[in-house]
Design an enzyme around this catalytic site. Structure first.
Site, mmCIF file in Angstrom:
data_model
loop_
_atom_site.group_PDB
_atom_site.id
_atom_site.type_symbol
_atom_site.label_atom_id
_atom_site.label_comp_id
_atom_site.label_asym_id
_atom_site.label_seq_id
_atom_site.Cartn_x
_atom_site.Cartn_y
_atom_site.Cartn_z
ATOM 1 N N HIS A 154 13.302 28.598 38.912
ATOM 2 C CA HIS A 154 12.938 27.170 39.361
ATOM 3 C C HIS A 154 11.463 27.101 39.134
ATOM 4 O O HIS A 154 10.735 27.963 39.906
ATOM 5 C CB HIS A 154 13.285 26.862 40.849
ATOM 6 C CG HIS A 154 13.240 25.685 41.233
ATOM 7 N ND1 HIS A 154 14.139 24.950 42.364
ATOM 8 C CD2 HIS A 154 12.367 24.472 40.614
ATOM 9 C CE1 HIS A 154 13.804 23.556 42.205
ATOM 10 N NE2 HIS A 154 12.497 23.508 41.609
ATOM 11 N N CYS A 198 15.162 29.982 47.929
ATOM 12 C CA CYS A 198 15.267 29.019 48.885
ATOM 13 C C CYS A 198 13.884 28.707 49.613
ATOM 14 O O CYS A 198 13.073 29.540 50.173
ATOM 15 C CB CYS A 198 16.120 29.211 49.997
ATOM 16 S SG CYS A 198 16.366 28.060 51.489
ATOM 17 N N ALA A 243 23.431 24.430 50.059
ATOM 18 C CA ALA A 243 24.229 24.125 51.229
ATOM 19 C C ALA A 243 24.814 22.806 51.660
ATOM 20 O O ALA A 243 24.058 21.691 51.119
ATOM 21 C CB ALA A 243 22.944 24.710 52.163
ATOM 22 N N PRO A 281 23.856 26.830 43.791
ATOM 23 C CA PRO A 281 24.188 26.732 45.064
ATOM 24 C C PRO A 281 23.583 25.935 45.683
ATOM 25 O O PRO A 281 22.322 25.895 46.069
ATOM 26 C CB PRO A 281 24.336 28.329 45.648
ATOM 27 C CG PRO A 281 23.367 28.700 44.783
ATOM 28 C CD PRO A 281 23.431 28.260 43.301
ATOM 29 N N ASN A 337 15.389 26.014 35.713
ATOM 30 C CA ASN A 337 16.026 25.399 36.636
ATOM 31 C C ASN A 337 14.806 24.313 36.914
ATOM 32 O O ASN A 337 13.719 24.801 37.243
ATOM 33 C CB ASN A 337 16.514 25.935 37.788
ATOM 34 C CG ASN A 337 16.850 25.269 38.827
ATOM 35 O OD1 ASN A 337 16.573 25.649 40.242
ATOM 36 N ND2 ASN A 337 17.768 24.376 38.945
ATOM 37 N N LYS A 358 18.130 34.414 41.638
ATOM 38 C CA LYS A 358 17.442 32.957 41.484
ATOM 39 C C LYS A 358 16.141 33.058 42.251
ATOM 40 O O LYS A 358 15.941 33.597 43.512
ATOM 41 C CB LYS A 358 18.242 31.962 41.859
ATOM 42 C CG LYS A 358 17.651 30.578 41.472
ATOM 43 C CD LYS A 358 18.875 29.582 41.886
ATOM 44 C CE LYS A 358 18.493 28.212 41.557
ATOM 45 N NZ LYS A 358 17.478 27.585 42.367
#
Length: 370
Positions: free
Chosen positions: A171, A101, A18, A16, A203, A141
């Protein structure tokens, strides 16, 4: 790859992003290959409060199966209500939770990649999410941690397994790295060793299908999550599907095919959004990514990147050389790459990693999308 009751093949996930992974972009990627295609980040409070913008963002095409929503939240109760709402109202087939994030407006509120530092709060959120999901699989995630002195991914991985999470995506960067430096694939391997009970997806720094193959071979991860690597490259999912099926072919479209994809992307956005001007303006950020590496004059690039109507955009696309072949050496970083000098956190956030206090009522983002 099995995520709870879902079978996903190939084991490839669109991360995902933004302002990027809206329905039109997901359609382009899905047409190229299989996998799981996640919508933009949705704020749990905005969903529970039925925010109009948020409900537009979780609009899926009839052909989208499975439908995947990523949630951002910092309050276990609100997260639980949002997941229950998704399950009860059949809003999606899969829920992913955002603990990765790194942007300041998220971490300074205790969310995103800051939250796993609070182990008990993380556990409470995961427990509420899984407990309210019914038959829907819940995944998460995350990043390695806040910085190298505050790594959390192994603790968070074990908590996730204990609370019934179906899969974890890591990640291989810390929050302070943002998107700079090199992703630590060895951390993905260590996480896979630590949580053998569930799938682990890697990731970071996947710019081609061959990068994905190397990551899977090196780390033993069960699948990959692709973010910036598909910016201006939706056909990467065709390459990833071929790679997972053991085939060597890779798509290398010429400029004519790229221009046709740009036209289709912009057209889908106009059909999706209420305003042509808004749709074309939003599409303009994709122009540089699509044209990266191709020889295109600066004036034409500028006109494409400032188009205000679909007709104007098409006029510029018609001027591109359709016979120009795919440029070599363009499977390189795209999007933001700079690290940060610090991670913005709530006051006293690092004092107690086991504090269960939920950040204040104003801590959650008011609207979805990051």
């Amino acid at each position: 790859m099995k995520l709870g009751s879902l079978e996903v093949w190939p084991p490839v996930v669109l991360a995902p992003m933004a302002g990027i992974t809206n329905a039109p972009f997901r359609t382009l990627c899905r047409e190229q290959g299989g996998g799981l295609f996640v919508c933009e980040m949705i704020t749990t409070r905005a969903l529970v409060e039925r925010n109009a913008k948020t409900f537009k963002m979780i609009r899926f095409e009839p052909s989208e199966k499975p439908r995947s929503i990523q949630l951002y939240g910092i309050d276990p109760t609100i997260v639980g209500k949002a997941v229950r709402m998704i399950a009860d109202e059949d809003l999606a087939d899969h829920v992913d939770l955002n603990f990765g994030c790194p942007v300041p407006k998220v971490t300074r509120r205790g969310g995103g990649s800051a939250l796993p530092y609070k182990r008990n709060l993380l556990r409470a959120i995961l427990r509420e999410a899984v407990g309210n999901a019914g038959t829907l699989p819940v995944t998460m995630k995350m990043r390695k941690g806040i910085d190298d002195d505050h790594l959390t991914y192994l603790d968070a991985g074990r908590i996730a397994v204990e609370e019934g999470v179906s899969a974890i995506a890591l990640h291989g960067r810390t929050a302070i790295q943002h998107y700079g430096g090199t992703a630590d694939w060895e951390a993905i391997a260590r996480l896979k060793e630590a949580v053998p009970e569930i799938p682990v997806l890697g990731n970071g720094d996947i710019w081609s299908a061959d990068d994905a193959r190397r990551m899977m071979d090196r780390t033993g991860c069960d699948g990959v999550v692709v973010g910036r690597g598909c910016l201006g490259r939706p056909w990467l999912f065709a390459d990833l599907t071929a790679m997972c099926d053991g085939r060597d072919e890779r798509l290398r479209p010429g400029l004519g095919e790229v221009a046709a994809t740009m036209d289709r992307h912009a057209t889908l956005m106009v059909e999706c959004f209420d305003s042509e001007w808004h749709a074309v303006s939003d599409f303009r950020k994709h122009v540089g990514w699509y044209l990266k590496g191709f020889v295109v004059g600066s004036d034409l690039r500028r006109r494409l990147a400032t188009s205000e109507t679909l007709a104007g955009l098409r006029e510029g696309l018609a001027e591109l050389d359709p016979d120009q072949p795919w440029p070599e050496g363009v499977d390189v970083p795209r999007g933001k790459t700079n690290p940060r000098d610090r991670v913005h956190l709530p006051a006293g956030w690092l004092d107690d990693p086991y504090d269960l206090t939920v950040p204040g009522a104003d801590a959650e983002l008011e609207t979805s999308g990051g």
